[in-house]
Write a protein that holds these residues in place. Structure first.
Motif, PDB file in Angstrom:
ATOM      1  N   ILE A   1       4.007 -10.786  11.865  1.00  0.00           N
ATOM      2  CA  ILE A   1       5.323 -11.404  12.031  1.00  0.00           C
ATOM      3  C   ILE A   1       5.210 -12.640  12.914  1.00  0.00           C
ATOM      4  N   LEU A   2       4.435 -12.529  13.994  1.00  0.00           N
ATOM      5  CA  LEU A   2       4.233 -13.695  14.862  1.00  0.00           C
ATOM      6  C   LEU A   2       3.503 -14.812  14.124  1.00  0.00           C
ATOM      7  N   TYR A   3       2.540 -14.454  13.303  1.00  0.00           N
ATOM      8  CA  TYR A   3       1.807 -15.456  12.521  1.00  0.00           C
ATOM      9  C   TYR A   3       2.756 -16.182  11.567  1.00  0.00           C
ATOM     10  N   LEU A   4       3.600 -15.432  10.861  1.00  0.00           N
ATOM     11  CA  LEU A   4       4.559 -16.063   9.945  1.00  0.00           C
ATOM     12  C   LEU A   4       5.556 -16.932  10.693  1.00  0.00           C
ATOM     13  N   ARG A   5       5.958 -16.482  11.861  1.00  0.00           N
ATOM     14  CA  ARG A   5       6.917 -17.251  12.670  1.00  0.00           C
ATOM     15  C   ARG A   5       6.306 -18.574  13.129  1.00  0.00           C
ATOM     16  N   THR A   6       5.036 -18.559  13.515  1.00  0.00           N
ATOM     17  CA  THR A   6       4.402 -19.804  13.974  1.00  0.00           C
ATOM     18  C   THR A   6       4.147 -20.766  12.820  1.00  0.00           C
TER      19      THR A   6
ATOM     20  N   LEU B   1       7.155 -21.164  18.631  1.00  0.00           N
ATOM     21  CA  LEU B   1       8.007 -20.214  19.346  1.00  0.00           C
ATOM     22  C   LEU B   1       8.305 -20.787  20.729  1.00  0.00           C
ATOM     23  N   VAL B   2       9.588 -20.930  21.046  1.00  0.00           N
ATOM     24  CA  VAL B   2      10.017 -21.493  22.322  1.00  0.00           C
ATOM     25  C   VAL B   2      10.888 -20.460  23.027  1.00  0.00           C
ATOM     26  N   LEU B   3      10.498 -20.114  24.252  1.00  0.00           N
ATOM     27  CA  LEU B   3      11.280 -19.197  25.082  1.00  0.00           C
ATOM     28  C   LEU B   3      11.592 -19.886  26.401  1.00  0.00           C
ATOM     29  N   PHE B   4      12.843 -19.879  26.782  1.00  0.00           N
ATOM     30  CA  PHE B   4      13.287 -20.486  28.035  1.00  0.00           C
ATOM     31  C   PHE B   4      12.849 -21.941  28.160  1.00  0.00           C
TER      32      PHE B   4
ATOM     33  N   VAL C   1       5.484 -21.112  23.640  1.00  0.00           N
ATOM     34  CA  VAL C   1       4.629 -19.955  23.922  1.00  0.00           C
ATOM     35  C   VAL C   1       3.340 -20.105  23.117  1.00  0.00           C
ATOM     36  N   SER C   2       2.216 -20.025  23.806  1.00  0.00           N
ATOM     37  CA  SER C   2       0.923 -20.194  23.130  1.00  0.00           C
ATOM     38  C   SER C   2       0.625 -18.988  22.244  1.00  0.00           C
ATOM     39  N   PRO C   3      -0.243 -19.151  21.232  1.00  0.00           N
ATOM     40  CA  PRO C   3      -0.605 -18.021  20.367  1.00  0.00           C
ATOM     41  C   PRO C   3      -1.217 -16.851  21.138  1.00  0.00           C
TER      42      PRO C   3
END
Length: 185
Positions: free
Chosen positions: A109-114, A119-122, A126-128
């Motif tokens: 899921i993280l791979y598909l999202r990237t 991915l940006v938090l705050f 966010v690095s892989p």
């Protein structure tokens, strides 16, 4: 190097090649090259398990010599024995299969999202590596409930017993160019 190419040509003549024997899931890179080298240096399984080649060592010196020489000689075979024990452990533990599915599912899921966007938090990207650490953190409770720690120690213990007993009791293979050694009287 030439012997390795000859083995590869023989395997290809039989309809087998390194690319067909290794799963497509393993990406090309250092891991795949290492696995191909291990596969290319496997000693014949017939001599590996030949019961007539097993005997009790005469003394502690012979035991130590057998351990060292057999681990060097059958190193690739032992790697595949270890991998087989891991597969056995995972296949016989349904909860461990669930925990692995959760972990690899989160990674996928993280791979598909990237692939879609970063991915940006705050307000920070966010690095892989941090993303996969997050996937590990999410799946940690599942591994804890599945008893992954005991599974790891079971695999290590079984590997030491199987490989250690094979290396200790299997007679040493004669290597070309080996010097004759005198036996102690």
């Amino acid at each position: 190097m030439a012997a390795q190419k000859d083995q590869q040509k023989d395997a290809e003549a039989e309809g087998l090649s390194a690319t067909t024997l290794l799963p497509k899931l393993i990406p090309s890179g250092a891991g795949r090259e290492w696995l191909e080298r291990r596969r290319a240096t496997i000693r014949p399984w017939g001599t590996f398990v030949d019961q007539q080649r097993f005997s009790r060592p005469r003394n502690l010196g012979e035991l130590c010599q057998r351990l060292v020489r057999n681990v060097e000689y059958y190193q690739s075979n032992y790697v595949f024995v270890f991998l087989g024990l891991i597969l056995y452990c995972v296949a016989t533990s349904p909860m461990l299969l669930v925990a692995l599915a959760v972990f690899f599912g989160a990674c996928y899921i993280l791979y598909l999202r990237t692939l879609q966007s970063k991915l940006v938090l705050f307000g920070r990207e966010v690095s892989p590596a941090h993303q996969y650490a997050l996937a590990g953190g999410i799946s940690f409770p599942f591994f804890w409930l599945a008893g992954a720690g005991s599974a790891v120690f079971w695999v290590l213990g079984a590997t030491l017993v199987v490989i250690g007993s094979h290396a200790a009791f299997h007679q040493i293979e004669a290597v070309d160019g080996e010097e004759l050694q005198m036996e102690p009287v």
